[in-house]
Design a protein around this motif. Structure first.
Motif, PDB file in Angstrom:
ATOM      1  N   LEU A  98       3.739 -40.683  -9.056  1.00 34.59           N
ATOM      2  CA  LEU A  98       4.083 -39.269  -8.884  1.00 34.59           C
ATOM      3  C   LEU A  98       4.994 -38.871 -10.044  1.00 34.59           C
ATOM      4  N   HIS A  99       4.528 -37.963 -10.891  1.00 32.28           N
ATOM      5  CA  HIS A  99       5.378 -37.494 -11.988  1.00 32.28           C
ATOM      6  C   HIS A  99       6.420 -36.546 -11.397  1.00 32.28           C
ATOM      7  N   THR A 100       7.692 -36.922 -11.546  1.00 34.87           N
ATOM      8  CA  THR A 100       8.791 -36.163 -10.934  1.00 34.87           C
ATOM      9  C   THR A 100       9.863 -35.881 -11.980  1.00 34.87           C
ATOM     10  N   PRO A 101       9.577 -35.019 -12.951  1.00 33.70           N
ATOM     11  CA  PRO A 101      10.554 -34.747 -14.007  1.00 33.70           C
ATOM     12  C   PRO A 101      11.803 -34.062 -13.472  1.00 33.70           C
ATOM     13  N   GLY A 102      12.843 -34.099 -14.285  1.00 38.01           N
ATOM     14  CA  GLY A 102      14.113 -33.465 -13.932  1.00 38.01           C
ATOM     15  C   GLY A 102      15.280 -34.321 -14.379  1.00 38.01           C
ATOM     16  N   HIS A 103      15.361 -35.537 -13.854  1.00 39.93           N
ATOM     17  CA  HIS A 103      16.379 -36.476 -14.350  1.00 39.93           C
ATOM     18  C   HIS A 103      16.043 -36.892 -15.771  1.00 39.93           C
ATOM     19  N   ALA A 104      14.757 -37.019 -16.024  1.00 38.00           N
ATOM     20  CA  ALA A 104      14.223 -37.286 -17.360  1.00 38.00           C
ATOM     21  C   ALA A 104      12.831 -36.669 -17.405  1.00 38.00           C
ATOM     22  N   ASP A 117      15.807 -42.720 -10.484  1.00 43.11           N
ATOM     23  CA  ASP A 117      17.004 -41.877 -10.390  1.00 43.11           C
ATOM     24  C   ASP A 117      16.654 -40.434 -10.043  1.00 43.11           C
ATOM     25  N   THR A 118      15.472 -40.208  -9.452  1.00 42.16           N
ATOM     26  CA  THR A 118      15.097 -38.848  -9.052  1.00 42.16           C
ATOM     27  C   THR A 118      15.740 -38.464  -7.725  1.00 42.16           C
ATOM     28  N   PHE A 159      18.346 -40.014  -4.606  1.00 45.46           N
ATOM     29  CA  PHE A 159      19.246 -41.042  -4.108  1.00 45.46           C
ATOM     30  C   PHE A 159      19.561 -40.831  -2.632  1.00 45.46           C
ATOM     31  N   ASN A 160      20.252 -41.803  -2.063  1.00 42.09           N
ATOM     32  CA  ASN A 160      20.850 -41.635  -0.744  1.00 42.09           C
ATOM     33  C   ASN A 160      21.976 -40.608  -0.897  1.00 42.09           C
ATOM     34  N   GLY A 161      21.702 -39.361  -0.499  1.00 42.27           N
ATOM     35  CA  GLY A 161      22.702 -38.317  -0.602  1.00 42.27           C
ATOM     36  C   GLY A 161      22.392 -37.217  -1.596  1.00 42.27           C
ATOM     37  N   GLY A 162      21.275 -37.304  -2.299  1.00 43.56           N
ATOM     38  CA  GLY A 162      20.960 -36.182  -3.170  1.00 43.56           C
ATOM     39  C   GLY A 162      20.182 -36.521  -4.420  1.00 43.56           C
ATOM     40  N   PRO A 163      19.966 -35.508  -5.247  1.00 42.54           N
ATOM     41  CA  PRO A 163      19.191 -35.692  -6.469  1.00 42.54           C
ATOM     42  C   PRO A 163      19.942 -36.519  -7.506  1.00 42.54           C
ATOM     43  N   GLY A 164      19.168 -37.053  -8.456  1.00 37.53           N
ATOM     44  CA  GLY A 164      19.764 -37.720  -9.595  1.00 37.53           C
ATOM     45  C   GLY A 164      20.498 -36.744 -10.486  1.00 37.53           C
ATOM     46  N   ALA A 165      21.313 -37.276 -11.386  1.00 36.99           N
ATOM     47  CA  ALA A 165      22.134 -36.453 -12.273  1.00 36.99           C
ATOM     48  C   ALA A 165      21.254 -35.676 -13.253  1.00 36.99           C
ATOM     49  N   ILE A 210      14.330 -30.966 -11.325  1.00 37.38           N
ATOM     50  CA  ILE A 210      14.418 -32.099 -10.395  1.00 37.38           C
ATOM     51  C   ILE A 210      14.320 -31.612  -8.950  1.00 37.38           C
ATOM     52  N   ILE A 211      14.861 -30.444  -8.661  1.00 36.43           N
ATOM     53  CA  ILE A 211      14.746 -29.894  -7.306  1.00 36.43           C
ATOM     54  C   ILE A 211      13.279 -29.607  -6.982  1.00 36.43           C
ATOM     55  N   ASP A 212      12.552 -29.018  -7.937  1.00 44.20           N
ATOM     56  CA  ASP A 212      11.126 -28.770  -7.713  1.00 44.20           C
ATOM     57  C   ASP A 212      10.384 -30.076  -7.468  1.00 44.20           C
ATOM     58  N   SER A 213      10.699 -31.102  -8.253  1.00 43.61           N
ATOM     59  CA  SER A 213      10.029 -32.394  -8.095  1.00 43.61           C
ATOM     60  C   SER A 213      10.292 -32.991  -6.720  1.00 43.61           C
ATOM     61  N   ILE A 214      11.541 -32.957  -6.292  1.00 44.14           N
ATOM     62  CA  ILE A 214      11.892 -33.538  -4.988  1.00 44.14           C
ATOM     63  C   ILE A 214      11.232 -32.749  -3.862  1.00 44.14           C
TER      64      ILE A 214
END
Length: 209
Positions: free
Chosen positions: A123-129, A147-148, A150-156, A167-171
């Protein structure tokens, strides 16, 4: 023996944009007693090779190309003969760490990697990279998110090559649509589930603006 998920924690540093930080990384091994794939060869090729034992390594799969997730990949590939697989959008990041050594293969959205009878869907999930990917293994009830998520939220998303709305769209579109009981195996820290993270989406969006 049926396919299983094994977990290794390795330690090293993450460097980007002129800064360096100490980090612990999750390395995931998916396979059976005969063959396996490694997801994110971080820091310590020897420890990963020891965990593999005499199994055939089918591939070194990179969820993205930040140095802490790929620094041990060439050595592990050299030890085992396995190809390194990376989404091509992350080649600029890869080259910051390994300028003279390219991955053997490209990961593409929707591609299915099969190991020990288990399918891992890319699954291509851009945002963190830009080339960040997750690997969904429905037969194991698991998704490997790098790093897309984590336990508690999106990656940096505060550094080069990253973007918060992306990254929000990807998640939202690629991960929170998975079954709620899917276990989320992350690039750092503890695992979680899709069901545990989904209710926080609105909070993440509000916090990011």
């Amino acid at each position: 023996m049926a396919a299983r998920i094994e977990h290794l924690v390795t330690s090293g540093t993450f460097s980007l944009d002129g800064g360096t930080w100490d980090v612990d990384n999750n390395v995931w091994i998916v396979g059976d007693d005969t063959e396996a794939v490694v997801i994110d060869a971080a820091h310590d090729a020897g420890a990963i090779a020891d965990a593999l034992g005499d199994r055939r390594l089918a591939a070194v799969v990179c969820t993205h190309a930040h140095n802490d997730h790929i620094d041990a990949a060439p050595e592990l590939a050299a030890r085992t003969g396995a190809p390194i697989l990376l989404h091509p959008a992350d080649l600029p990041l890869w080259k910051q760490t390994h300028p003279d050594r390219a991955p053997e293969g490209n990961l593409t959205d929707g591609e299915v990697l099969t190991v020990a009878g288990v399918d891992l869907t890319v699954l291509h999930t851009p945002g963190h990279a830009p080339g960040a990917v997750c690997l969904y293994a429905p037969a194991l009830g698991a998704v490997f998110t790098g790093d897309t998520l984590f336990n508690g939220g999106p990656g940096a998303t505060g550094r080069s090559f990253s973007d918060f709305p992306t990254i929000i769209d990807s998640i939202r579109d690629r991960l929170l649509t998975l079954p709620p009981d899917t276990t989320v195996h992350t690039g750092h820290g503890d695992s979680t589930t899709i069901g545990a993270e989904a209710p926080q989406l609105a909070e993440w969006i509000a916090r990011g603006h």
